[in-house]
Design an enzyme around this catalytic site. Structure first.
Site, PDB file in Angstrom:
ATOM      1  N   PHE A  95       1.603  -3.266   4.037  1.00 28.82           N
ATOM      2  CA  PHE A  95       2.056  -4.699   4.496  1.00 28.82           C
ATOM      3  C   PHE A  95       3.452  -4.931   4.202  1.00 28.82           C
ATOM      4  CE2 PHE A  95      -2.422  -6.920   4.280  1.00 28.82           C
ATOM      5  CZ  PHE A  95      -2.944  -6.195   5.721  1.00 28.82           C
ATOM      6  N   LYS A 127     -10.823   7.179   2.056  1.00 26.40           N
ATOM      7  CA  LYS A 127     -11.013   5.884   1.793  1.00 26.40           C
ATOM      8  C   LYS A 127     -12.526   5.516   1.713  1.00 26.40           C
ATOM      9  CE  LYS A 127      -6.651   3.545   2.418  1.00 26.40           C
ATOM     10  NZ  LYS A 127      -5.641   4.752   2.388  1.00 26.40           N
ATOM     11  N   CYS A 168       0.857  -1.123   0.021  1.00 26.29           N
ATOM     12  CA  CYS A 168       0.022   0.089  -0.013  1.00 26.29           C
ATOM     13  C   CYS A 168       0.962   1.295  -0.119  1.00 26.29           C
ATOM     14  CB  CYS A 168      -0.917   0.006   1.158  1.00 26.29           C
ATOM     15  SG  CYS A 168      -1.999  -1.342   1.301  1.00 26.29           S
ATOM     16  N   GLU A 208      -2.058   5.232  13.900  1.00 33.30           N
ATOM     17  CA  GLU A 208      -1.755   6.606  12.945  1.00 33.30           C
ATOM     18  C   GLU A 208      -1.830   7.922  13.979  1.00 33.30           C
ATOM     19  OE1 GLU A 208      -3.252   7.299   9.271  1.00 33.30           O
ATOM     20  OE2 GLU A 208      -3.389   5.056   8.816  1.00 33.30           O
ATOM     21  N   HIS A 245     -10.266   1.416  -0.528  1.00 34.34           N
ATOM     22  CA  HIS A 245      -8.572   1.230  -0.380  1.00 34.34           C
ATOM     23  C   HIS A 245      -8.047   0.751  -1.749  1.00 34.34           C
ATOM     24  CE1 HIS A 245      -4.538   0.443   0.869  1.00 34.34           C
ATOM     25  NE2 HIS A 245      -5.060   0.000   2.088  1.00 34.34           N
TER      26      HIS A 245
END
Length: 438
Positions: free
Chosen positions: A412, A348, A178, A327, A353
């Protein structure tokens, strides 16, 4: 070379809510989501998952959808930059487009050629079968155009776009989950700074792939709700995951002297960026947020900014319990008291996403937010989580006069990247004139 700033002179966007830059931005500003129940996804029952797909015209059918999305955004970005191609030195024009899932139709073919049972896969068998597939006239004679073996590499979009537009500078392609979109833009930025090229097309694209959809479902990170539009809820108490989306974001990056010489319009300056690794877990996140906080701090230092200089942060904001808390903690740690004076939002819920394309499309939204002095809202944020106690711009966007913004992405595998931006002064003066007129 390092004294010559790098600026953005072209933007191309496509997503579920629009086929071009301004229509996507308008939908994001207004909080109009492209979420709906997914149908026609091979191997996935209809109305089983929620997503935000792009309905592309039939032109180019047979070509990977991700390649078609990338081309669409690339064309808009290059047209937006208004190049005189006869004047341009294409050997100094780079191309950085992220990797993606290649064409896997040969797997389906292998399954269908069997007796109805899953094929027995043995280590010596795999290379023999691949060699036989490439050599088989009957297998090559499918109606798919272009055929799968021209599209199965993860850099297909990168080399296709680079070849189509004749970009002969450095060609870069990363597979960093991502964070891919931001990392491609950073790679192009550094290539220009290091003198490898003067201009670059950079960005990423992605389409919903059934293997990824099934994998995310089994990981229990996908959002579910009777109303698809309300499914993704970043920073909300009731958040339960994200929805997958499709789209592409492409940018033209230039050395400032190059842009000035040809009279280009400039959106923003890239002040600096950073990418690091979170050596924690392949999918889990560091609950203490040390790595992300360091990333934000290092990006500000590289850009020459103080915490009080940042007015807007476009967050990764997936809508999972773990991600959103992490975050917010990282922003608080990195910015200190200034964190409570910055606008934060996630787009999003509107776009889904976009995985490999998330960073680039959301970077485009961040640049347009600076251009127009408008913070896009976080849709569905009706009951803020007390642990997400920053101003996450619930439901309705807001006007702001800030000059600097930050965009970061988390992927990831521990991939993390961030970019700091400055609104270009000419744009700032236009906003001031509009404000005085109002």
């Amino acid at each position: 070379m390092h004294d010559d700033p790098v600026v953005i002179t072209g933007i191309g966007l496509i997503a579920s809510v629009g086929m071009d830059r301004e229509s996507v931005w308008r939908a994001v500003r207004e909080g109009r989501s492209g979420a709906r129940w997914l149908v026609g996804l091979e191997g996935i029952p209809d109305r089983w998952l929620i997503g935000a797909p792009v309905d592309l015209p039939s032109e180019g059918a047979g070509e990977l959808k991700v390649v078609r999305l990338a081309r669409h955004a690339a064309r808009e970005a290059l047209q937006d930059a208004c190049f005189d191609w006869q004047w341009l030195d294409r050997t100094r024009f780079g191309c950085a487009i992220s990797a993606h899932m290649g064409d896997t139709s040969f797997i389906r073919h292998l399954y269908q050629k069997s007796d109805g049972q899953p094929p027995t896969i043995q280590v010596p068998y795999i290379p023999n079968w691949i060699g036989d597939a490439f050599a088989s006239e009957s297998f090559a004679g499918t109606e798919q155009s272009p055929p799968w073996w021209t599209q199965w590499l993860p850099n297909t979009a990168c080399w296709t776009i680079g070849r189509e537009f004749g970009l002969y500078g450095p060609r870069l392609c990363h597979s960093t989950a991502c964070a891919s979109g931001l990392i491609e833009v950073l790679s192009a930025y550094w290539a220009i700074r290091d003198g490898l090229c003067d201009v670059a097309l950079a960005g990423s694209a992605d389409a919903i792939h059934p293997l990824f959809a099934a994998g995310f479902h089994n990981m229990r990170v996908l959002a579910y709700h009777p109303d698809p539009v309300q499914a993704c809820r970043p920073f909300d108490r009731a958040r339960n995951g994200f929805i997958m989306g499709e789209g592409a974001g492409m940018f033209v990056l230039e050395r400032l002297s190059h842009a000035r010489r040809r009279g280009a319009r400039i959106y923003a300056q890239i002040l600096g960026g950073k990418m690091i690794a979170d050596a924690y877990h392949v999918t889990g996140l560091d609950a203490d947020s040390e790595s992300l906080a360091y990333l934000i701090e290092a990006t500000m230092k590289t850009a020459g900014l103080r915490p009080s200089d940042i007015q807007y942060i476009n967050a990764h904001g997936t809508g999972t319990q773990q991600n959103d808390r992490m975050e917010v903690r990282a922003i608080r740690r990195a910015l200190g008291p200034a964190a409570y004076r910055v606008y934060v939002s996630s787009v999003k819920p509107v776009l889904g996403h976009l995985v490999n394309a998330a960073g680039s499309v959301e970077l485009g939204i961040t640049i347009l937010a600076l251009r127009d002095g408008f913070v896009p809202p976080t849709l569905n944020l009706t009951s803020p989580d007390p642990e997400c106690d920053l101003d996450c711009t619930p439901l309705v966007g807001r006007r702001f006069t800030g000059e600097h913004a930050l965009k970061f992405s988390v992927g990831f595998g521990g991939h993390q990247a961030a970019i700091a931006l400055r609104r270009w002064p000419e744009v700032q003066s236009q906003l001031e004139l509009l404000a005085r007129a109002a």
